[in-house]
Write an enzyme that holds these catalytic residues in place. Structure first.
Site, PDB file in Angstrom:
ATOM      1  CB  ALA A  85      10.440   5.369  -8.220  1.00 26.91           C
ATOM      2  CB  SER A  90       4.101   8.264   0.903  1.00 25.26           C
ATOM      3  OG  SER A  90       3.233   8.054  -0.173  1.00 25.26           O
ATOM      4  CD  GLU A 118       0.210   9.492   0.876  1.00 28.20           C
ATOM      5  OE1 GLU A 118       0.204   8.291   1.204  1.00 28.20           O
ATOM      6  OE2 GLU A 118       0.857   9.907  -0.100  1.00 28.20           O
ATOM      7  CG  ASP A 130      -1.085   4.851  -3.812  1.00 26.98           C
ATOM      8  OD1 ASP A 130      -1.577   4.252  -4.791  1.00 26.98           O
ATOM      9  OD2 ASP A 130      -0.611   5.998  -3.888  1.00 26.98           O
TER      10      ASP A 130
HETATM   11  C1  GLA Z   1      -1.477   8.613  -6.352  1.00 28.50           C
HETATM   12  C2  GLA Z   1      -2.532   8.629  -5.244  1.00 28.50           C
HETATM   13  C3  GLA Z   1      -3.586   7.543  -5.493  1.00 28.50           C
HETATM   14  C4  GLA Z   1      -4.153   7.635  -6.913  1.00 28.50           C
HETATM   15  C5  GLA Z   1      -3.029   7.729  -7.949  1.00 28.50           C
HETATM   16  C6  GLA Z   1      -3.558   7.968  -9.333  1.00 28.50           C
HETATM   17  O1  GLA Z   1      -0.740   7.429  -6.321  1.00 28.50           O
HETATM   18  O2  GLA Z   1      -1.917   8.382  -3.981  1.00 28.50           O
HETATM   19  O3  GLA Z   1      -4.601   7.644  -4.526  1.00 28.50           O
HETATM   20  O4  GLA Z   1      -5.054   8.702  -7.033  1.00 28.50           O
HETATM   21  O5  GLA Z   1      -2.103   8.764  -7.630  1.00 28.50           O
HETATM   22  O6  GLA Z   1      -4.278   6.867  -9.775  1.00 28.50           O
END
Ligand code: GLA
Length: 300
Positions: A85, A90, A118, A130
């Protein structure tokens, strides 16, 4: 970790307020950790084993365990972070395992280990945003992170604004999207991609300034501009997402909306004035997740 080697770690999902597709270029991003969590509990075992509602749980858990030099574990995962979503289920999973196995690490070291895990588990060259948000987000705040230097600071997030995540229902695995090729195009200086990156970086600064002076309409305008740039210059939106952004923006009380995260499906972020959120779900015709900001796994 208990003397018998059992452990528990918990980490949140995230939204990104602004600063999309700039983290892997060393740009500034402004995510918040949200009050949806993944909890992992584990104990040493003869080989890696994962009981998980998350697809590919074993691959992710093993990747972070090995990155942290942990021996094989049997891990059980529970999560209220919806998968696919765009709220980084992750990163929540990886950081929960890191926090359980290696609570003594700094949040920065944990985020970097989880980013590497990841990348290895997925084969996608994700940035660090993230994992950083899941490790170091703070309740009541957005996290302004410079992905080039890894310096960060907290910016108060107004309690009068609700974070709404609208699930498009278009599920995708990042590995099946052009994420890596967008990254390569931006790194090699393709003018359209660079136009997005440069304008988005200006919007991050403007967004922080608007938060600091309490200018809610400016926040909304910047979200709309970010969406147009992600749609037209970075080309990561879809017609379904564009329609959702339009419907959300037309809702009274909505300050602004945009595609959030990697794109190619996933979800829409809308910021809504608290008390004026009624009817948003029926206006957009999709499930809406209303979120509060939360603490990351390495924040106490
Ligand atoms: C995903 C990637 C992040 C970032 C976003 C786009 O969530 O995991 O590192 O690059 O896309 O901003």
């Amino acid at each position: 970790m208990k003397p018998d080697g059992t452990w528990t770690g918990r980490a949140p999902g995230r939204v990104n307020l602004i600063g999309e597709h700039v983290d892997y270029l060393g740009g500034k991003v402004l995510p918040c950790a949200i009050d949806r969590f993944t909890t992992s509990t584990g104990a040493p075992a003869a080989e890696w084993e994962v009981i998980s509602p998350v697809p590919d749980g074993l691959r992710f858990v093993r990747a972070v365990g090995e990155r942290l030099d942990a021996p094989p574990q049997r891990v059980r995962i529970e999560s209220s972070v919806p998968p696919s979503a765009g709220v980084s289920s992750s990163a929540a999973l990886l950081v929960s395992v890191a926090a359980g196995l290696r609570p003594e690490l700094s949040g920065v070291a944990a985020a970097l280990a989880c980013q590497a895990a990841e990348q290895a588990a997925r084969g996608v060259l994700v940035g660090v945003m993230d994992q950083f948000a899941a490790a170091l987000g703070r309740a009541g705040h957005a996290l302004l992170l410079d992905c080039g230097t890894l310096e960060y600071r907290y910016v108060p997030f107004p309690p009068t604004v609700l974070i709404a995540v609208i699930e498009s229902g278009v599920q995708r695995d990042l590995a099946d999207t052009p994420y890596n090729s967008r990254r390569r195009e931006a790194e090699s200086g393709l003018p359209k991609r660079i136009r997005h990156v440069e304008s988005e970086l200006r919007r991050v600064d403007a967004f922080v300034a608007a938060l600091e002076r309490g200018d809610l309409p400016a926040l909304g305008r910047l979200l709309e501009e970010s969406h147009a740039s992600l749609r037209d210059d970075f080309e990561v939106s879809t017609p379904e997402i564009d329609a959702l952004v339009e419907r959300a923006s037309a809702h009274r009380g909505c300050l602004g909306a945009r595609i959030m995260g990697a794109g190619f499906g996933g979800s829409v972020l809308a910021l809504v004035e608290a008390g004026r959120e009624g009817g948003l779900e029926s206006a957009v015709g999709r499930p809406v997740l209303f979120c509060q900001t939360a603490d990351g796994a390495y924040v106490s």
